[in-house]
Design a protein around this motif. Structure first.
Motif, short mmCIF file in Angstrom:
data_model
loop_
_atom_site.label_atom_id
_atom_site.label_comp_id
_atom_site.label_asym_id
_atom_site.label_seq_id
_atom_site.Cartn_x
_atom_site.Cartn_y
_atom_site.Cartn_z
N ALA A 168 5.69 14.54 -10.46
CA ALA A 168 6.20 14.79 -12.25
C ALA A 168 4.96 15.53 -13.12
N GLU A 169 3.38 15.12 -13.29
CA GLU A 169 2.99 16.28 -13.27
C GLU A 169 2.75 17.12 -13.27
N LEU A 170 3.27 17.82 -12.01
CA LEU A 170 3.40 18.91 -11.47
C LEU A 170 3.92 19.96 -12.09
N VAL A 171 5.43 18.49 -11.38
CA VAL A 171 6.53 19.50 -12.34
C VAL A 171 6.93 20.33 -13.82
N SER A 172 6.12 19.02 -14.80
CA SER A 172 5.62 19.30 -16.09
C SER A 172 4.59 20.25 -16.84
N MET B 155 0.91 -1.26 0.26
CA MET B 155 -0.05 0.14 0.19
C MET B 155 1.27 1.24 -0.10
N SER B 156 1.74 1.55 1.14
CA SER B 156 3.12 2.42 0.95
C SER B 156 3.75 2.92 0.15
N HIS B 157 4.17 1.02 -0.99
CA HIS B 157 4.63 1.76 -2.56
C HIS B 157 3.79 2.66 -3.09
N THR B 158 2.79 1.45 -3.62
CA THR B 158 1.24 2.66 -4.47
C THR B 158 0.62 3.66 -3.80
N VAL B 159 0.81 4.24 -2.62
CA VAL B 159 0.71 5.89 -2.75
C VAL B 159 1.68 6.37 -2.80
N ALA B 160 3.38 6.37 -2.82
CA ALA B 160 4.60 6.61 -3.13
C ALA B 160 4.60 6.60 -4.44
N ALA B 161 4.34 5.49 -5.19
CA ALA B 161 4.51 5.97 -6.45
C ALA B 161 3.29 6.79 -7.37
N HIS B 162 1.90 6.81 -6.79
CA HIS B 162 1.17 8.07 -6.80
C HIS B 162 1.50 8.66 -6.74
N THR B 163 2.41 9.42 -5.37
CA THR B 163 2.46 10.84 -5.64
C THR B 163 3.62 11.29 -6.60
N ILE B 164 4.22 10.11 -6.71
CA ILE B 164 5.68 10.65 -7.09
C ILE B 164 4.86 11.00 -8.87
N SER B 165 4.03 10.45 -9.26
CA SER B 165 3.53 10.77 -10.60
C SER B 165 2.60 12.01 -10.62
N GLU B 166 1.87 12.71 -9.63
CA GLU B 166 1.74 13.53 -9.24
C GLU B 166 2.45 15.06 -9.18
#
Length: 211
Positions: free
Chosen positions: A14-18, A1-12
């Motif tokens: 990356a989208e914000l930085v982009s 679960m924590s891995h999924t949350v972390a991956a989701h946060t990283i994706s968000e």
């Protein structure tokens, strides 16, 4: 679960930085107005420069803020620089040169140190960091500043010109023989927008070695 949350946060993230990167655009000083960044905001904006790549941690660049009290002196330096380039410059042209110093609510000068003083004990250590690497580092620092200003809701632009290398400007800013003025950075609130420019496609600037 924590891995999924972390991956989701990283994706968000990356989208914000982009989004920040790709929505930033140059907003010229004539399109900027008050208010400019506050002291606290400016500290955060300029502080972003510290994350720029810096071979051997030489800190080969710096920024100089030009407050309202120094704009007249900068305008005079612009006028003197124009007179040195063109002795026939008209009073109207000189007035226009002076006026450029007063356009943006906040104004910074980006300066790069191309070489180190040979009398410095660390000069031998830093001598293998050539000027072009220092300029690249300065460019990264400037881009970080522009992106942070944009992320905080301000417009910004880089401006240069022949006056940057003039003796009046170098004297005003106290530049050493080892330093070069790169560009002015203007910041403020966007009062007039412009259509976003068309960005180049990745294929226009990315190739694969051997193909």
């Amino acid at each position: 679960m924590s891995h999924t949350v972390a991956a989701h946060t990283i994706s968000e993230l990356a989208e914000l930085v982009s989004q920040i990167i790709h929505t930033r655009q140059t907003v010229l000083p004539r399109r900027l107005g008050d208010p400019g960044p506050s002291g606290e905001q400016l500290a955060a904006i300029v502080g972003a420069a510290a994350a720029a790549p810096d071979h051997q941690q030489l800190l080969p660049w710096r920024f100089v803020q030009v407050p309202a009290s120094a704009r007249a002196a900068l305008g005079q330096a612009f006028a003197l620089a124009l007179q040195q380039r063109d002795a026939a410059a008209t009073p109207e042209q000189l007035a226009q040169a002076r006026e450029k110093a007063a356009r943006a609510p906040l104004l910074l000068l980006a300066v790069v140190r191309l070489h180190d003083d040979k009398a410095d004990a660390e000069a031998i250590y830093s001598a293998d960091v050539p000027p072009h690497e220092r300029i690249v580092s300065a460019g990264c620092a400037i881009q970080n500043v522009l992106l942070m200003a944009h992320a905080m809701g301000f417009g910004a632009a880089l401006t240069s010109g022949k006056a940057l290398q003039s003796e009046p400007l170098r004297t005003l800013f106290g530049l050493s023989a080892n330093e070069q003025a790169l560009a002015f950075i203007s910041m403020g609130t966007v009062v007039r927008t412009k259509p976003p420019r068309v960005r180049p496609e990745t294929a226009q600037f990315l190739t694969v070695l051997g193909y």
